[in-house]
Design a protein around this motif. Structure first.
Motif, short mmCIF file in Angstrom:
data_model
loop_
_atom_site.label_atom_id
_atom_site.label_comp_id
_atom_site.label_asym_id
_atom_site.label_seq_id
_atom_site.Cartn_x
_atom_site.Cartn_y
_atom_site.Cartn_z
N GLY A 172 104.01 38.33 83.54
CA GLY A 172 103.91 37.27 84.54
C GLY A 172 103.19 37.72 85.79
O GLY A 172 102.30 37.02 86.30
N LEU A 181 102.10 34.77 74.92
CA LEU A 181 103.03 35.79 75.41
C LEU A 181 103.77 36.55 74.31
O LEU A 181 103.89 37.78 74.40
CB LEU A 181 104.02 35.17 76.40
CG LEU A 181 103.42 34.73 77.74
CD1 LEU A 181 104.51 34.15 78.65
CD2 LEU A 181 102.73 35.89 78.45
N ILE A 236 105.43 30.05 83.57
CA ILE A 236 105.84 31.30 82.93
C ILE A 236 107.36 31.35 82.81
O ILE A 236 107.90 31.79 81.79
CB ILE A 236 105.32 32.51 83.73
CG1 ILE A 236 103.79 32.59 83.63
CG2 ILE A 236 105.94 33.81 83.20
CD1 ILE A 236 103.16 33.56 84.60
N THR A 237 108.06 30.88 83.85
CA THR A 237 109.53 30.86 83.82
C THR A 237 110.04 29.93 82.73
O THR A 237 110.98 30.24 82.01
CB THR A 237 110.09 30.43 85.19
OG1 THR A 237 109.62 31.33 86.20
CG2 THR A 237 111.61 30.43 85.17
N ASN A 272 101.88 28.50 88.23
CA ASN A 272 101.85 29.46 87.13
C ASN A 272 103.22 30.10 86.91
O ASN A 272 103.67 30.27 85.78
CB ASN A 272 100.82 30.56 87.41
CG ASN A 272 99.41 30.16 87.01
OD1 ASN A 272 99.22 29.33 86.13
ND2 ASN A 272 98.42 30.74 87.66
N ILE A 273 103.88 30.46 88.02
CA ILE A 273 105.19 31.09 87.93
C ILE A 273 106.20 30.14 87.29
O ILE A 273 107.03 30.54 86.47
CB ILE A 273 105.67 31.54 89.33
CG1 ILE A 273 104.80 32.71 89.82
CG2 ILE A 273 107.14 31.95 89.29
CD1 ILE A 273 105.04 33.08 91.27
N LEU A 282 100.75 29.59 76.71
CA LEU A 282 101.64 30.70 77.01
C LEU A 282 102.65 30.93 75.89
O LEU A 282 102.98 32.07 75.56
CB LEU A 282 102.39 30.44 78.33
CG LEU A 282 101.55 30.53 79.61
CD1 LEU A 282 102.38 30.09 80.81
CD2 LEU A 282 101.03 31.94 79.82
N GLY A 315 109.43 31.67 79.50
CA GLY A 315 110.34 32.80 79.37
C GLY A 315 111.76 32.38 79.06
O GLY A 315 112.50 33.08 78.35
N MET A 345 108.48 40.39 80.33
CA MET A 345 108.06 39.09 80.85
C MET A 345 107.66 39.19 82.32
O MET A 345 106.70 38.54 82.75
CB MET A 345 109.19 38.07 80.68
CG MET A 345 109.36 37.54 79.26
SD MET A 345 107.90 36.64 78.65
CE MET A 345 107.82 35.27 79.81
N GLN A 346 108.37 40.00 83.07
CA GLN A 346 108.03 40.19 84.49
C GLN A 346 106.66 40.85 84.63
O GLN A 346 105.84 40.44 85.46
CB GLN A 346 109.10 41.03 85.18
CG GLN A 346 110.42 40.30 85.37
CD GLN A 346 111.51 41.20 85.91
OE1 GLN A 346 111.46 42.42 85.78
NE2 GLN A 346 112.51 40.60 86.53
#
Length: 207
Positions: free
Chosen positions: A152, A134, A54-55, A50-51, A130, A58, A148-149
């Motif tokens: 996330g 997002l 998301i990265t 997931n990270i 996402l 982002g 975003m952090q």
């Protein structure tokens, strides 16, 4: 980011996490086969996936993936093939004897972890989702990186909690499955679920 906007995102994350998919199937399968503690390693792998997603989003690469047909279908079919492979592996487990099943309890934590990571990062629909989701919760007047952090971390914590819940539910059922016949049925059920997840992924279009 105001509280109401974050709360709306939290609800969206809960709905997304609860909706059963390949990650939930994998968590329950690992929990029933190896126990709750080992399923936490799998859960950690899902969150690393997931990270990474998301990265990517982002950093702006998610939009490129969403627009690139070649990239989308390359990752999509890698995910389909892997999920079907996991399903076939579960079917093959049904032919092993009890001693072999006991030896497989020692399956490496690294393999469990990387399998979960790969399941999430080969799901292009997650990245496309996402990309669409997002931006709706980003305040243009606020710090992009900070928001975003926050988003996330929220998504990862929610998914971590829900997957742990799926794993705990699976362990509660696992003690009822002791005989070789029950193990065979369990493996076939999860095999069908993995293959079904792969089939559903195959039906996903880029749009």
């Amino acid at each position: 980011m105001n509280f109401d906007l974050w709360l709306a995102f939290l609800v969206a994350c809960i709905v997304l996490a609860i909706s059963p998919g390949a990650g939930a199937v994998n968590s329950m399968s690992i929990a029933m086969k190896h126990g709750f503690k080992r399923s936490l390693i799998s859960n950690l792998g899902l969150q690393v996936g997931n990270i990474i997603n998301i990265t990517i989003v982002g950093a702006g690469l998610g939009a490129l993936l969403a627009q690139s047909e070649v990239m989308f279908f390359t990752i999509k079919w890698a995910g389909i093939i892997y999920l079907i492979y996991l399903g076939i592996q579960k079917f093959r487990e049904s032919t092993t004897d009890c001693n072999e099943l006991e030896r497989r309890q020692d399956e490496s934590a690294w393999k469990v972890f990387t399998q979960a990571v790969f399941i999430n990062i080969t799901n292009p629909k997650s990245i496309v989702f996402l990309v669409a989701l997002l931006p709706q919760f980003i305040d243009p007047l606020g710090s992009y990186l900070q928001q975003m952090q926050i988003l996330g971390i929220t998504m990862v914590v929610v998914d971590l909690t829900v997957m742990a819940g799926y794993s705990m539910l699976a362990t509660r059922v696992a003690h009822l499955i002791q005989s070789k016949r029950h193990l065979m049925i369990q493996n076939r059920i999860f095999g069908c679920m993995f293959i079904g997840a792969g089939t559903l992924l195959a039906a996903i279009s880029r749009n």
